[in-house]
Design a protein around this motif. Structure first.
Motif, PDB file in Angstrom:
ATOM      1  N   SER A   3      40.705  15.236  67.366  1.00  0.00           N
ATOM      2  CA  SER A   3      39.971  16.145  66.488  1.00  0.00           C
ATOM      3  C   SER A   3      40.103  17.590  66.939  1.00  0.00           C
TER       4      SER A   3
ATOM      5  N   LEU B 235      44.132  21.720  81.705  1.00  0.00           N
ATOM      6  CA  LEU B 235      43.292  21.201  82.792  1.00  0.00           C
ATOM      7  C   LEU B 235      44.064  21.135  84.108  1.00  0.00           C
TER       8      LEU B 235
ATOM      9  N   SER C 101      47.664  22.356  74.272  1.00  0.00           N
ATOM     10  CA  SER C 101      46.255  22.337  74.639  1.00  0.00           C
ATOM     11  C   SER C 101      45.449  22.588  73.374  1.00  0.00           C
TER      12      SER C 101
END
Ligand code: GTP
Length: 596
Positions: A20, A136, A163
């Motif tokens: 999402s 990350l 990302s």
């Protein structure tokens, strides 16, 4: 729209890998959602989806994207990621020509990554492998690109890196979609045929049906016919979502859009059905129509029996949006009036009961989940048992239970723990493969009943949360099952009966009798609590008698104080259910039925 400029794709991912988030980023990058209106997870509109962070219903958005000076129309179809909604995922995939395989760069491939990928391959989709969350520090893109490359047979360098959080790499991903996903190639001249890949109830608009046009063209004034269920509807509006509903005059071959009809609930406009023009109907439907089949059953009872009509109303409302939910009224001696409900799986069950309590303010007691058993009595009669109370009395010739094929992905240090767990739950081990140097995929065949109980929680706790599970139906098998009844002072309490494997009958009996001994307060007489198979007692506990003299504490003659105490005791009794002569607090039912 010219079909050669259309690209229809979906994003497939394991839960929480960022589907999402990436989808939101795509909407934002294409410019159709103004920055200031961009809130997190634009696609997930239902509150409960937002809160639980899962996508229940898929949606389709039209996104413009310019590549090499040409404007393309991308149809982005959001798919639910969880096992319970596999059929909806498969219909969403059937509406696309390509799939973005999104993998969390800190986690790597998980069970639903694989199940979704295999489904996408089954539908002949072009696969675009992508690693997400590369922002990350714990991301290991090299390692996981290798894993993915090994899985789909590409070079590790061909795995894109994005990302969803920072937006890095997302524009490249859109370019790649234009290059790699084939354009649709329906016949624009043929009679209209469209696949229904989603259908939702909207309180303002009624049923909104999401369709993918395969052939021909559908006009906004044309009556439509649902080929599978054989119903004809008058269209009220057709259009595309970009990012809000935008009416159009027509939808042509290859396009993805929506249609609003006078359908009353989603069962009149079903996922998987083929929609055609009633004026010039197609002769054959598209492949793949299937009725959703409940796999797990459970009883839902209002704590306050006066809420029964409200429960019925609430279920009727949920049903508008959920063709898979089934329910019939049920009476229980212990719990009163309620409904026996059928669900696609455990998550589906949890979502329904949570919505009932949250959106409708209902306070419910839920009985233990049950699968469907096929029980053959000695006289040859076959019973389909979805409720322990339907279990036939007397001698049983044969019991058949539904099986699943379970795929579990885990770090190799947990192989032993998972093998033990699967064995305890009557799993038959299949093959095991290494998907990288430190992770394996194990295959088991298991009774669905065991998975439904608390397998998933056990799996998570025994692997420190590192294992992922996916399962699908895999036929049925006969098994040595028995019904265990719980008796309080000699009376069977229907809500506590369970169908379990003979080897587990004793431990179920001991667990329930012990639990109830602690949950039921002492009363003025002794209360035996027993577990039994038929007339044979397999476990017993006793609640000792107690003389509860509330007035003993009032030494003097203070009558008001005495009255207060008596009233207090009366109020306490209201929350009690009488089982024979025994008072059982409402909470005892709730606590005894919970699996913790
Ligand atoms: P479902 O749609 O429910 O299947 O889950 P999902 O795959 O869509 O996951 P979602 O987009 O909800 O993301 C899961 C979590 O990962 C959220 O907390 C996101 O904020 C986070 N997340 C997603 N993408 C990125 C990313 O690129 N970087 C970082 N740091 N976090 C991300």
């Amino acid at each position: 729209t010219d079909q050669s400029l259309i690209r229809n794709f979906c994003i497939i991912a394991h839960i929480d890998h960022g589907k999402s988030t990436v989808a939101d980023r795509i909407l934002q990058l294409s410019g159709i959602v103004p920055e200031r209106e961009m809130h997190d997870r634009f696609l997930d509109r239902m509150d409960i989806e937002q809160e639980r962070g899962i996508t229940i219903k898929s949606q389709a958005v039209r996104v413009p994207w310019t590549f090499d000076g040409t404007e393309y129309t991308l149809g982005m179809i959001d798919t639910p990621g969880h096992v319970d909604f596999t059929y909806e995922v498969s219909r969403a995939l059937a509406a696309c020509e390509g799939a973005v395989l999104l993998v969390d760069a800190t986690q790597g491939i998980e069970a639903q990554t694989l199940s979704n990928l295999y489904m996408a391959i089954d539908h002949d989709l072009a696969i675009i492998p992508v690693l997400n969350k590369i922002d990350l520090p714990s991301a290991e893109p090299e390692k996981h690109a290798e894993e993915i490359a090994g899985l789909i047979g590409c070079e590790p360098s061909e795995v894109l890196r994005v990302s969803g959080k920072t937006g890095e790499g997302v524009a490249d991903l859109l370019d790649q979609i234009v290059m790699d996903v084939p354009a649709p190639h329906g016949d624009p001249e043929a009679p209209a045929r469209a696949l229904i890949f989603d259908s939702v109830y909207d309180s303002y608009r009624g049923i909104v049906t999401y369709i993918r046009m395969e052939d021909g063209e559908l006009h906004s004034r044309e009556k439509v016919h649902m080929m599978g269920i054989g119903m004809t509807h008058e269209p009220i509006e057709i259009g595309v979502i970009s990012p809000d509903m935008t009416p159009t005059k027509a939808l042509g071959a290859g396009e993805v859009g929506y249609i609003i009809t006078g359908a009353k609930d989603v069962s009149q406009s079903k996922v998987g059905d083929t929609l055609t023009s009633a004026v010039r109907p197609a002769s054959d439907p598209l492949p793949g129509y299937r009725d959703p089949k409940p796999m797990v059953y459970s009883g839902l009872f209002p704590v306050d029996n006066a809420q029964f009509p409200e429960l019925r109303e609430a279920l009727d409302k949920l049903k508008l949006n959920d063709a898979a939910l089934v329910y019939t009224p049920e009476t229980s001696v212990a719990l009163g009036f309620g409904f026996r409900c059928g669900f696609l799986g455990l998550l589906h069950m949890e979502i329904v009961s949570e919505r009932l309590s949250r959106e409708f303010g209902l306070d419910l007691i839920q009985t233990a989940p049950n699968v469907t058993y096929e029980v053959t009595g000695e006289d040859g009669t076959v019973h389909h048992v979805t409720n322990p109370s339907e279990f036939p009395e007397g001698k049983i010739k044969r019991i058949v239970e539904p099986m699943v094929a379970a795929d579990i992905i885990l770090p190799k240090e947990f192989i032993g723990a998972v093998m033990d767990l699967c064995q305890e739950n009557r799993g038959q081990m299949g093959t095991m493969e290494y998907i990288s140097t430190d992770r394996v995929e194990m295959h088991y065949r298991m009774p669905l009943a065991e998975i439904v109980f608390d397998f998933f929680d056990q799996l998570k706790s025994r692997t420190k949360g590192y294992a992922s599970l996916d399962y699908h139906e895999d036929g049925e098998q006969s098994a040595d099952l028995v019904k265990v009844d719980i008796l309080i002072q000699g009376d069977r309490v229907d809500a506590f009966s369970a169908i379990v494997h003979r080897d587990k009958a004793y431990s179920y009996g001991v667990m329930m009798t012990k639990k109830l001994r602690e949950l039921i307060p002492r009363q003025q007489f002794e209360i035996p609590i027993q577990a039994a198979i038929g007339s044979r007692i397999i476990a017993r506990e006793t609640i000792r008698a107690l003389r509860k003299d509330v007035l003993a504490k009032c030494y003097g003659g203070d009558i008001t104080r005495k009255r207060k105490l008596l009233e207090k005791q009366k109020a306490g009794k209201k929350r009690m259910k009488m089982l024979g002569h025994v008072e059982v607090p409402q909470e005892a039912f709730i606590a005894a039925l919970s699996t913790d």
